[in-house]
Write a protein that holds these residues in place. Structure first.
Motif, mmCIF file in Angstrom:
data_model
loop_
_atom_site.group_PDB
_atom_site.id
_atom_site.type_symbol
_atom_site.label_atom_id
_atom_site.label_comp_id
_atom_site.label_asym_id
_atom_site.label_seq_id
_atom_site.Cartn_x
_atom_site.Cartn_y
_atom_site.Cartn_z
ATOM 1 N N UNK A 372 0.802 -1.227 0.000
ATOM 2 C CA UNK A 372 0.000 0.000 0.000
ATOM 3 C C UNK A 372 0.827 1.266 0.000
ATOM 4 N N UNK A 373 2.150 1.128 0.103
ATOM 5 C CA UNK A 373 3.051 2.281 0.104
ATOM 6 C C UNK A 373 3.966 2.258 -1.130
ATOM 7 N N UNK A 374 3.493 1.625 -2.213
ATOM 8 C CA UNK A 374 4.357 1.367 -3.362
ATOM 9 C C UNK A 374 5.170 2.572 -3.849
ATOM 10 N N UNK A 375 4.576 3.759 -4.011
ATOM 11 C CA UNK A 375 5.406 4.879 -4.492
ATOM 12 C C UNK A 375 6.494 5.299 -3.512
ATOM 13 N N UNK A 376 6.310 4.941 -2.221
ATOM 14 C CA UNK A 376 7.239 5.408 -1.191
ATOM 15 C C UNK A 376 7.972 4.255 -0.501
ATOM 16 N N UNK A 377 7.833 3.045 -1.026
ATOM 17 C CA UNK A 377 8.386 1.883 -0.340
ATOM 18 C C UNK A 377 9.886 2.028 -0.099
ATOM 19 N N UNK A 378 10.643 2.349 -1.152
ATOM 20 C CA UNK A 378 12.095 2.448 -1.010
ATOM 21 C C UNK A 378 12.492 3.606 -0.100
ATOM 22 N N UNK A 379 11.798 4.738 -0.208
ATOM 23 C CA UNK A 379 12.122 5.897 0.633
ATOM 24 C C UNK A 379 11.847 5.597 2.102
ATOM 25 N N UNK A 380 10.694 5.007 2.394
ATOM 26 C CA UNK A 380 10.369 4.664 3.769
ATOM 27 C C UNK A 380 11.348 3.631 4.330
ATOM 28 N N UNK A 381 11.755 2.676 3.490
ATOM 29 C CA UNK A 381 12.691 1.650 3.953
ATOM 30 C C UNK A 381 14.041 2.261 4.332
ATOM 31 N N UNK A 382 14.510 3.239 3.547
ATOM 32 C CA UNK A 382 15.788 3.890 3.846
ATOM 33 C C UNK A 382 15.684 4.715 5.126
ATOM 34 N N UNK A 383 14.589 5.467 5.269
ATOM 35 C CA UNK A 383 14.401 6.283 6.478
ATOM 36 C C UNK A 383 14.362 5.393 7.721
ATOM 37 N N UNK A 384 13.611 4.287 7.628
ATOM 38 C CA UNK A 384 13.495 3.379 8.775
ATOM 39 C C UNK A 384 14.846 2.766 9.137
ATOM 40 N N UNK A 385 15.649 2.407 8.125
ATOM 41 C CA UNK A 385 16.955 1.806 8.393
ATOM 42 C C UNK A 385 17.919 2.815 9.005
#
Length: 507
Positions: A372-385
């Motif tokens: 459900x976060x497809x457009x932001x998946x990579x960005x959110x993953x980097x921020x979380x890491x």
């Protein structure tokens, strides 16, 4: 002659917004310089003749207050137009009814709905309409990480438009005026203070009415919602303005008020729950991250319990990290408070066990971004890491007293620095990891790393003129100066203590 001068500055080929404001348009396409700087929607199109006639005949107003009606009017707009993905409004929800025999606020469910299906049309003047439009069109998109989940737009603005005599609307207008004066529009400074004063006065009135004996109003639930949302926006205002310790007073009140509101969770409608979870996430994240900055804010166990009450998707969308990570950072704060200062080389056995368990969980934490976060998946993953790595750095520095020269600190710092350039700075969610790595991980001899972090802070400041970013930079530069003066010392988190900058918001 004054009108003639203003007329000579106008252009017939400029964008619609510049023509309405009666200023010369630089005419860059697709967004002109004025609209880009002020965050307006830029459209190059023809104006109908009747609009020109109306603009000429209407009462003369300041140039920047001539705004398009369609940018703020909600006639024939239904509640569903404001609902974002995942926010389902239950208009059949239950309300609370105030019932008290003491001064404590105790509520029981009622059968009335919270907000009407259709929003009331505004009765605002031109100045207020301009501030509303600025907050709605420019500020709300830059506050959140996920554009599809925007409680400022979908909850706060809808509540403010429905109850225009309440404190929330004044909070929104004050926040917009503050943002305008922070980018050089000094004519809004007095307006900012006026709306803030009105907001505080109306909020005090609502709190007194809610706490008074003998009140059995059907609007008890919606009054509580107004108080919660207004406290969010007042905290938002203080952090944006100068990030003084005043915001911690609002946060302290919110903590106790939200704890009481959680007791009513079974009787709240879906939209009231959405507001409650938003408010808890907002204040919990501010409390937890502020405690990592060496301020006087004490770690509170109730903060962790409140965090557990919020669903994981809400916390991820609003903070860019998992709920589990926030809870682990709160655990580090609590252990640090128990240890006190000076730093103890030999930890008590109970603290040692808790510390080792938190370290293990941090290394094993998998913050997968759900569907459900497809457009932001990579960005959110980097921020979380990046935030997970910053939490590990914080653990070693706060509980172990590790300095930036120790090998495991150098390794984690390098991992964080490799990811920082990949983080989008359209929101300020990167402020906390930038602050942690700058103060706890950067060595005095690493000038290139310092330049990288300062450049990212400058870019973050240009995105939105936040006082919290300015304050973070002051503390960072102060810490670097201390390390430069004592290069042989390997101070850990204790180097942040004793700073005279007061409480800082890092959320």
């Amino acid at each position: 002659m004054g009108n003639r001068t203003n007329g000579e500055l106008r252009t017939r080929t400029g964008c619609r917004r510049c023509r309405e404001r009666r200023v010369k348009c630089p005419e860059q396409r697709p967004i002109c310089g004025h609209c880009k700087r002020l965050g307006f929607t830029c459209r190059f199109e023809l104006k109908l003749n009747w609009q020109d006639v109306i603009l000429v005949q209407r009462e003369r107003l300041p140039e920047d207050l001539l705004v398009s009606v369609q940018s703020w009017m909600f006639l024939n707009t239904v509640q569903a137009n404001f609902n974002a993905r995942g926010l389902q409004t239950d208009i059949e929800g239950q309300l609370d009814c105030f019932s008290s025999q003491t001064e404590a606020l105790e509520c029981q469910p009622d059968t009335l709905t919270t907000y009407p299906q259709y929003l009331s049309p505004f009765r605002l003047g031109e100045a207020e309409c301009y501030l509303w439009s600025y907050f709605s069109e420019f500020m709300t998109p830059q506050i959140v990480i996920d554009p599809g989940f925007n409680p400022y737009r979908d909850i706060v603005l809808r509540m403010a438009s429905w109850e225009q005599d309440g404190p929330l609307l004044q909070c929104v207008l004050a926040a917009a005026a503050n943002q305008l004066q922070s980018i050089g529009r000094n004519e809004y400074k007095q307006v900012m203070w006026l709306h803030r004063a009105k907001a505080l006065r109306l909020l005090r009135i609502q709190i007194r009415q809610l706490a008074s004996k003998g009140i059995y109003e059907a609007s008890c639930g919606t009054s509580k919602d107004q108080i919660i949302a207004s406290t969010i926006m007042l905290t938002f205002f203080e952090i944006s303005k100068d990030c003084s310790d005043i915001w911690t007073l609002h946060a302290g009140f919110a903590r106790s008020f939200l704890s009481s509101r959680l007791k009513d969770i079974g009787s709240l409608s879906a939209e009231q729950q959405a507001l409650l979870y938003f408010a808890i996430t907002y204040f919990v994240s501010h409390d937890i991250l502020a405690s990592t900055g060496g301020t006087l804010i004490e770690a509170d166990k109730t903060v962790t319990e409140m965090c557990k009450s919020v669903d994981k998707s809400t916390i991820l969308a609003l903070t860019g990290c998992s709920r589990d990570l926030l809870i682990l950072i709160s655990e580090i704060n609590q252990m640090g408070s128990l240890l006190g200062q000076p730093y103890q080389k030999q930890l008590p056995s109970t603290i040692r066990q808790r510390r080792d368990n938190v370290e293990r969980l941090l290394h094993q934490l998998d913050q997968k971004v759900p569907e459900g976060y497809e457009p932001l998946t990579s960005e959110l993953a980097i921020i979380a890491e990046v935030k997970r790595l910053a939490a590990i750095l914080y653990l070693y520095s706060r509980l172990d007293g590790a300095g930036p020269h120790e090998p495991h600190m150098i390794r984690i710092t390098c991992q964080i620095l490799s990811l920082i350039p990949k983080i989008s700075l359209r929101t300020h969610t990167a402020l906390w990891p930038l602050f942690i790595v700058a103060t706890l991980g950067i060595r005095p001899e690493c000038d290139e790393d310092r330049k990288l972090l300062l450049s990212r802070l400058n870019e973050l400041q240009r995105t939105r003129q936040l006082a919290s970013v300015k304050k973070a930079r002051l503390i960072i530069e102060d810490v670097w100066a201390s390390r430069d003066l004592r290069p042989g010392e390997s101070q850990g988190w204790s180097i942040l203590q004793g700073r005279r900058h007061g409480a800082i918001s890092l959320a």
